[in-house]
Design a protein around this motif. Structure first.
Motif, PDB file in Angstrom:
ATOM      1  N   ASN A  27       0.646   3.706  -3.312  1.00 30.41           N
ATOM      2  CA  ASN A  27       0.130   5.061  -3.094  1.00 30.41           C
ATOM      3  C   ASN A  27       1.181   6.115  -3.410  1.00 30.41           C
ATOM      4  O   ASN A  27       0.837   7.218  -3.858  1.00 30.41           O
ATOM      5  N   THR A  28       2.450   5.803  -3.195  1.00 25.98           N
ATOM      6  CA  THR A  28       3.507   6.729  -3.594  1.00 25.98           C
ATOM      7  C   THR A  28       3.547   6.877  -5.102  1.00 25.98           C
ATOM      8  O   THR A  28       3.682   7.992  -5.635  1.00 25.98           O
ATOM      9  N   PRO A  61       0.811  -1.227   0.000  1.00 24.38           N
ATOM     10  CA  PRO A  61       0.000   0.000   0.000  1.00 24.38           C
ATOM     11  C   PRO A  61       0.838   1.269   0.000  1.00 24.38           C
ATOM     12  O   PRO A  61       0.485   2.256  -0.664  1.00 24.38           O
ATOM     13  N   HIS A  65      -0.465  11.306  -0.321  1.00 29.10           N
ATOM     14  CA  HIS A  65      -0.579   9.934  -0.812  1.00 29.10           C
ATOM     15  C   HIS A  65       0.232   8.967   0.054  1.00 29.10           C
ATOM     16  O   HIS A  65      -0.209   7.843   0.314  1.00 29.10           O
ATOM     17  N   LEU A  91      -3.234   2.724   5.182  1.00 30.66           N
ATOM     18  CA  LEU A  91      -3.672   1.430   4.648  1.00 30.66           C
ATOM     19  C   LEU A  91      -2.690   0.321   5.034  1.00 30.66           C
ATOM     20  O   LEU A  91      -3.100  -0.784   5.413  1.00 30.66           O
ATOM     21  N   ALA A  98       1.023   6.441  -7.119  1.00 31.09           N
ATOM     22  CA  ALA A  98      -0.170   7.220  -7.482  1.00 31.09           C
ATOM     23  C   ALA A  98       0.037   8.704  -7.209  1.00 31.09           C
ATOM     24  O   ALA A  98      -0.427   9.565  -7.972  1.00 31.09           O
ATOM     25  N   GLY A  99       0.729   9.021  -6.120  1.00 27.27           N
ATOM     26  CA  GLY A  99       1.010  10.414  -5.808  1.00 27.27           C
ATOM     27  C   GLY A  99       1.900  11.066  -6.848  1.00 27.27           C
ATOM     28  O   GLY A  99       1.677  12.223  -7.239  1.00 27.27           O
ATOM     29  N   THR A 147      -1.743   8.339   3.148  1.00 24.57           N
ATOM     30  CA  THR A 147      -2.800   7.370   2.890  1.00 24.57           C
ATOM     31  C   THR A 147      -2.246   5.956   2.814  1.00 24.57           C
ATOM     32  O   THR A 147      -2.823   5.010   3.355  1.00 24.57           O
ATOM     33  N   GLY A 148      -1.113   5.806   2.126  1.00 25.06           N
ATOM     34  CA  GLY A 148      -0.477   4.492   2.051  1.00 25.06           C
ATOM     35  C   GLY A 148      -0.063   3.966   3.407  1.00 25.06           C
ATOM     36  O   GLY A 148      -0.214   2.770   3.700  1.00 25.06           O
TER      37      GLY A 148
END
Length: 270
Positions: free
Chosen positions: A156-157, A152, A194, A201, A159-160, A197-198
């Motif tokens: 998320n990194t 996660p 992000h 999660l 995605a960021g 958030t990671g």
């Protein structure tokens, strides 16, 4: 000429009603859950069933007993420490790899099949290998927790990085910023939310994996205490520890959700 009307100030009774409106739904849900728990274990279960030992009237005193014996606080602290170490390892690995994949299309194309394959493997599947490599002790637990949390954080990194406004990078390049300067001034501030958030999660996944990982070859922690209580047929203590795990997990997730973070895209430039 336009006139503006101000909302009347909130009185004490209005504030009280507002607070009550927010508080009573979760309180009611907890009471209903406890009621269903009591009904299932006290009313509906057979008279001599071990399930009766898991009723609320037995579990709550078991929590106090575990605390008085000095077991609860120490083992909870050990579990949280293992969680922190595993999460730190996952962060140290996941964030740089996520930045590398997100910043290079070629690397992302090459790494995508491997990442998607590995992240779909249950972290607990690595238990025999972890024990074979690291032996018995804390190290396999750290490995399994990190293996659960790293995906996660990494994804998320990535995605960021993909969500960064390319205009910021173009401005940095126009000022001849080096790669390191772009990373420090533009990219890392932009992906901070992000990453947060990671982390949240990954924290939830790692907490779920931590307890069964502590049932394998260690003699401390909340997972070990569940096995210890089960072996003594002390099912009131089993459920007591499960409740503590749930409360701690809720608290950790609550704190993680309030980590400071502010993305670059949300800043206002004058």
């Amino acid at each position: 000429m336009t006139t503006t009307t101000q909302a009347p100030p909130k009185t004490g009774s209005t504030v009280s009603r507002s607070v009550l409106a927010r508080v009573w739904p979760p309180v009611l849900a907890v009471l209903v859950t406890v009621g269903l728990w009591w009904t299932a274990t006290t009313v509906l279960s057979p008279e001599h069933s071990l399930l009766r030992r898991t009723a609320p009237q037995h579990v709550l005193p078991a929590i106090a007993d575990l605390h008085e014996r000095g077991v609860l606080v120490s083992d909870a602290g050990i579990s949280l420490w293992r969680l922190l170490i595993g999460l730190a390892i996952a962060t140290v690995l996941g964030v740089p790899i996520g930045l590398l994949i997100g910043l290079s299309t070629r690397i992302e194309q090459a790494a995508s099949p491997v990442v998607q394959f590995l992240r779909m493997i249950s972290p607990l599947s690595w238990t025999p290998i972890a024990i074979a490599v690291f032996g018995i002790g804390n190290q396999p637990v750290y490995f399994l927790v990190a293996a659960a949390a790293v995906w996660p954080i990494m994804l998320n990194t990535v995605a960021g990085v993909h969500a960064i406004d390319r205009g910021f990078l173009d401005v940095a390049r126009s000022f001849h910023a080096t790669r390191a300067e772009q990373l420090r001034v533009v990219i890392i501030p932009a992906v901070r939310d992000h990453i947060r958030t990671g982390l949240r999660l990954g924290l939830g996944t790692a907490w779920i994996v931590l307890v069964p990982a502590e049932m394998l070859g260690v003699r401390s922690g909340l997972g070990y205490q569940i096995l210890n209580a089960r072996d003594q047929l002390a099912y009131d203590q089993v459920v007591a520890i499960i409740l503590v795990i749930g409360v701690l997990g809720f608290a950790v997730d609550f704190l993680a959700g309030r980590l400071p973070g502010r993305s670059l895209n949300s800043r206002t430039y004058r």
